[in-house]
Design a protein around this motif. Sequence first.
Motif, PDB file in Angstrom:
ATOM      1  N   PRO A 227       0.814  -1.232   0.000  1.00 35.34           N
ATOM      2  CA  PRO A 227       0.000   0.000   0.000  1.00 35.34           C
ATOM      3  C   PRO A 227       0.839   1.269   0.000  1.00 35.34           C
ATOM      4  O   PRO A 227       0.500   2.239  -0.686  1.00 35.34           O
ATOM      5  N   ALA A 228       1.938   1.277   0.772  1.00 33.02           N
ATOM      6  CA  ALA A 228       2.796   2.466   0.797  1.00 33.02           C
ATOM      7  C   ALA A 228       3.404   2.721  -0.574  1.00 33.02           C
ATOM      8  O   ALA A 228       3.490   3.877  -1.026  1.00 33.02           O
ATOM      9  N   SER A 229       3.817   1.664  -1.259  1.00 28.44           N
ATOM     10  CA  SER A 229       4.396   1.818  -2.599  1.00 28.44           C
ATOM     11  C   SER A 229       3.357   2.345  -3.585  1.00 28.44           C
ATOM     12  O   SER A 229       3.649   3.225  -4.402  1.00 28.44           O
ATOM     13  N   PHE A 230       2.149   1.777  -3.538  1.00 28.92           N
ATOM     14  CA  PHE A 230       1.075   2.244  -4.411  1.00 28.92           C
ATOM     15  C   PHE A 230       0.834   3.745  -4.237  1.00 28.92           C
ATOM     16  O   PHE A 230       0.748   4.498  -5.211  1.00 28.92           O
ATOM     17  N   LEU A 231       0.710   4.171  -2.973  1.00 32.41           N
ATOM     18  CA  LEU A 231       0.389   5.576  -2.704  1.00 32.41           C
ATOM     19  C   LEU A 231       1.560   6.494  -3.018  1.00 32.41           C
ATOM     20  O   LEU A 231       1.354   7.653  -3.403  1.00 32.41           O
ATOM     21  N   ALA A 232       2.787   6.008  -2.856  1.00 33.50           N
ATOM     22  CA  ALA A 232       3.942   6.830  -3.207  1.00 33.50           C
ATOM     23  C   ALA A 232       3.926   7.176  -4.689  1.00 33.50           C
ATOM     24  O   ALA A 232       4.237   8.310  -5.081  1.00 33.50           O
ATOM     25  N   LEU A 233       3.535   6.212  -5.526  1.00 31.44           N
ATOM     26  CA  LEU A 233       3.468   6.447  -6.967  1.00 31.44           C
ATOM     27  C   LEU A 233       2.224   7.262  -7.343  1.00 31.44           C
ATOM     28  O   LEU A 233       2.316   8.243  -8.093  1.00 31.44           O
ATOM     29  N   ALA A 234       1.069   6.862  -6.829  1.00 32.68           N
ATOM     30  CA  ALA A 234      -0.164   7.586  -7.145  1.00 32.68           C
ATOM     31  C   ALA A 234      -0.093   9.023  -6.632  1.00 32.68           C
ATOM     32  O   ALA A 234      -0.569   9.956  -7.289  1.00 32.68           O
TER      33      ALA A 234
ATOM     34  N   TYR B  71       2.498  10.872  -6.428  1.00 33.39           N
ATOM     35  CA  TYR B  71       3.326  11.710  -7.293  1.00 33.39           C
ATOM     36  C   TYR B  71       2.507  12.221  -8.472  1.00 33.39           C
ATOM     37  O   TYR B  71       2.651  13.383  -8.879  1.00 33.39           O
ATOM     38  N   TYR B  72       1.652  11.363  -9.022  1.00 33.46           N
ATOM     39  CA  TYR B  72       0.780  11.822 -10.105  1.00 33.46           C
ATOM     40  C   TYR B  72      -0.149  12.940  -9.622  1.00 33.46           C
ATOM     41  O   TYR B  72      -0.395  13.915 -10.343  1.00 33.46           O
ATOM     42  N   ILE B  73      -0.682  12.788  -8.417  1.00 32.05           N
ATOM     43  CA  ILE B  73      -1.552  13.832  -7.864  1.00 32.05           C
ATOM     44  C   ILE B  73      -0.786  15.145  -7.745  1.00 32.05           C
ATOM     45  O   ILE B  73      -1.295  16.213  -8.102  1.00 32.05           O
ATOM     46  N   MET B  74       0.449  15.060  -7.264  1.00 27.95           N
ATOM     47  CA  MET B  74       1.278  16.253  -7.118  1.00 27.95           C
ATOM     48  C   MET B  74       1.572  16.891  -8.479  1.00 27.95           C
ATOM     49  O   MET B  74       1.436  18.116  -8.648  1.00 27.95           O
ATOM     50  N   ALA B  75       1.943  16.076  -9.456  1.00 28.16           N
ATOM     51  CA  ALA B  75       2.302  16.599 -10.776  1.00 28.16           C
ATOM     52  C   ALA B  75       1.077  17.165 -11.494  1.00 28.16           C
ATOM     53  O   ALA B  75       1.154  18.239 -12.120  1.00 28.16           O
ATOM     54  N   ILE B  76      -0.048  16.475 -11.425  1.00 25.40           N
ATOM     55  CA  ILE B  76      -1.268  16.965 -12.083  1.00 25.40           C
ATOM     56  C   ILE B  76      -1.734  18.269 -11.447  1.00 25.40           C
ATOM     57  O   ILE B  76      -2.160  19.207 -12.141  1.00 25.40           O
ATOM     58  N   SER B  77      -1.636  18.357 -10.127  1.00 24.23           N
ATOM     59  CA  SER B  77      -2.005  19.606  -9.444  1.00 24.23           C
ATOM     60  C   SER B  77      -1.104  20.743  -9.899  1.00 24.23           C
ATOM     61  O   SER B  77      -1.569  21.867 -10.135  1.00 24.23           O
ATOM     62  N   GLY B  78       0.195  20.457 -10.028  1.00 22.78           N
ATOM     63  CA  GLY B  78       1.111  21.476 -10.519  1.00 22.78           C
ATOM     64  C   GLY B  78       0.785  21.909 -11.930  1.00 22.78           C
ATOM     65  O   GLY B  78       0.842  23.108 -12.259  1.00 22.78           O
ATOM     66  N   ALA B  79       0.424  20.947 -12.791  1.00 23.16           N
ATOM     67  CA  ALA B  79       0.069  21.275 -14.172  1.00 23.16           C
ATOM     68  C   ALA B  79      -1.186  22.137 -14.228  1.00 23.16           C
ATOM     69  O   ALA B  79      -1.258  23.106 -15.003  1.00 23.16           O
TER      70      ALA B  79
ATOM     71  N   LEU C  13      12.606   8.521  -6.863  1.00 21.48           N
ATOM     72  CA  LEU C  13      11.302   9.112  -6.537  1.00 21.48           C
ATOM     73  C   LEU C  13      11.387   9.892  -5.226  1.00 21.48           C
ATOM     74  O   LEU C  13      10.838  10.995  -5.116  1.00 21.48           O
ATOM     75  N   LEU C  14      12.070   9.329  -4.232  1.00 19.76           N
ATOM     76  CA  LEU C  14      12.234  10.034  -2.962  1.00 19.76           C
ATOM     77  C   LEU C  14      12.981  11.349  -3.163  1.00 19.76           C
ATOM     78  O   LEU C  14      12.592  12.383  -2.610  1.00 19.76           O
ATOM     79  N   PHE C  15      14.038  11.318  -3.969  1.00 16.36           N
ATOM     80  CA  PHE C  15      14.798  12.545  -4.243  1.00 16.36           C
ATOM     81  C   PHE C  15      13.934  13.590  -4.955  1.00 16.36           C
ATOM     82  O   PHE C  15      14.076  14.800  -4.713  1.00 16.36           O
ATOM     83  N   LEU C  16      13.035  13.137  -5.830  1.00 15.84           N
ATOM     84  CA  LEU C  16      12.147  14.078  -6.517  1.00 15.84           C
ATOM     85  C   LEU C  16      11.186  14.739  -5.531  1.00 15.84           C
ATOM     86  O   LEU C  16      10.952  15.961  -5.601  1.00 15.84           O
ATOM     87  N   TYR C  17      10.625  13.951  -4.633  1.00 20.96           N
ATOM     88  CA  TYR C  17       9.758  14.528  -3.601  1.00 20.96           C
ATOM     89  C   TYR C  17      10.526  15.543  -2.760  1.00 20.96           C
ATOM     90  O   TYR C  17      10.037  16.645  -2.488  1.00 20.96           O
TER      91      TYR C  17
ATOM     92  N   LEU D 172       6.497  17.868 -12.886  1.00 19.61           N
ATOM     93  CA  LEU D 172       6.136  17.382 -14.223  1.00 19.61           C
ATOM     94  C   LEU D 172       7.293  16.636 -14.876  1.00 19.61           C
ATOM     95  O   LEU D 172       7.088  15.582 -15.492  1.00 19.61           O
ATOM     96  N   VAL D 173       8.506  17.160 -14.744  1.00 19.67           N
ATOM     97  CA  VAL D 173       9.669  16.471 -15.309  1.00 19.67           C
ATOM     98  C   VAL D 173       9.845  15.100 -14.651  1.00 19.67           C
ATOM     99  O   VAL D 173      10.168  14.110 -15.310  1.00 19.67           O
ATOM    100  N   GLY D 174       9.587  15.031 -13.357  1.00 16.36           N
ATOM    101  CA  GLY D 174       9.777  13.785 -12.622  1.00 16.36           C
ATOM    102  C   GLY D 174       8.789  12.685 -12.962  1.00 16.36           C
ATOM    103  O   GLY D 174       9.021  11.520 -12.606  1.00 16.36           O
ATOM    104  N   THR D 175       7.692  13.026 -13.651  1.00 15.11           N
ATOM    105  CA  THR D 175       6.728  11.980 -14.014  1.00 15.11           C
ATOM    106  C   THR D 175       7.340  10.932 -14.946  1.00 15.11           C
ATOM    107  O   THR D 175       6.815   9.823 -15.049  1.00 15.11           O
ATOM    108  N   VAL D 176       8.433  11.275 -15.598  1.00 16.62           N
ATOM    109  CA  VAL D 176       9.117  10.299 -16.451  1.00 16.62           C
ATOM    110  C   VAL D 176       9.544   9.076 -15.643  1.00 16.62           C
ATOM    111  O   VAL D 176       9.596   7.949 -16.164  1.00 16.62           O
ATOM    112  N   ASN D 177       9.822   9.285 -14.367  1.00 12.70           N
ATOM    113  CA  ASN D 177      10.308   8.193 -13.520  1.00 12.70           C
ATOM    114  C   ASN D 177       9.215   7.194 -13.140  1.00 12.70           C
ATOM    115  O   ASN D 177       9.511   6.034 -12.841  1.00 12.70           O
ATOM    116  N   ILE D 178       7.958   7.615 -13.159  1.00 14.28           N
ATOM    117  CA  ILE D 178       6.881   6.738 -12.678  1.00 14.28           C
ATOM    118  C   ILE D 178       6.687   5.515 -13.582  1.00 14.28           C
ATOM    119  O   ILE D 178       6.634   4.381 -13.085  1.00 14.28           O
TER     120      ILE D 178
END
Length: 254
Positions: free
Chosen positions: A63-70, A72-80, A136-140, A165-171
């Motif tokens: 669950p922690a891994s799932f939410l760490a990835l999801a 990041y998308y929430i963070m990037a989409i909000s930024g966009a 991913l941790l470094f991007l956060y 947004l640049v970091g979404t490449v890592n997901i």
Amino acid sequence: MAWQWFHRLGSPRWFYQKTGAWLPWLALASVILLTVGSVWGLGFAPQDAKQGNSYRIIYIHVPASFLALAGYYIMAISGAIGLIWKMKLSFAVMRAAAPIGAVLTVIALFTGAVWGKPTWGTYWVWDARITSMLILLFLYIGVIALARAFSREQVADKACALLALVGTVNIPIIYKSVDWWFTLHQPATIKLTQSSSIDPSMFYPLLTMIIGFYCMYAWSLIAHTRTLVLQREWRTQWVQQELSGMETQGKGGK
């Protein structure tokens, strides 16, 4: 109707006033689901045929891994959204998501290391999945650092959004790393397009934990965003009224 809701969600005042009632229900759902899932998974799910009881860490790790990835998308989409439509609330959501995602990534890396010791004989290997999770941790952390590096809030918001947004490449790399490269990390056991390889007696408590983590994430994100909204809008009349109401309630409680 959808467009109207989209614009309402862009209003810090509307968001703050509407989401206060959601927090107790999300907190209650989180406590119930996480308690049930933990007891079910740790106490009643059967042992794994190969890994014994050591596999039970999946009820935290997955669950922690799932939410760490999801997250990041929430963070990037909000930024966009903030960059495109200039919505202040979306920038607040982006900033709120960064520390929560960083904590979840640390939990995922730590529990993965604990699970790796009995499985691989070592706590850490530089395999594709683990290395990309570390990135991913470094991007956060980078987004958190950028938010504090600029004195002007608008400049910080734009810089954070661009990095996110640049970091979404890592997901996608994290998702597909076990398929693209030879890696010690096992393939995904929960699949959307195919049948899962995990037994139902182990899967259902895991699913309960995943839903519980999502509820906890939603509660944390909303609560943190509400705090940021008050900090960013403290000069406005409606925030002064909200703070006055809180002060009045506090005195009444005494």
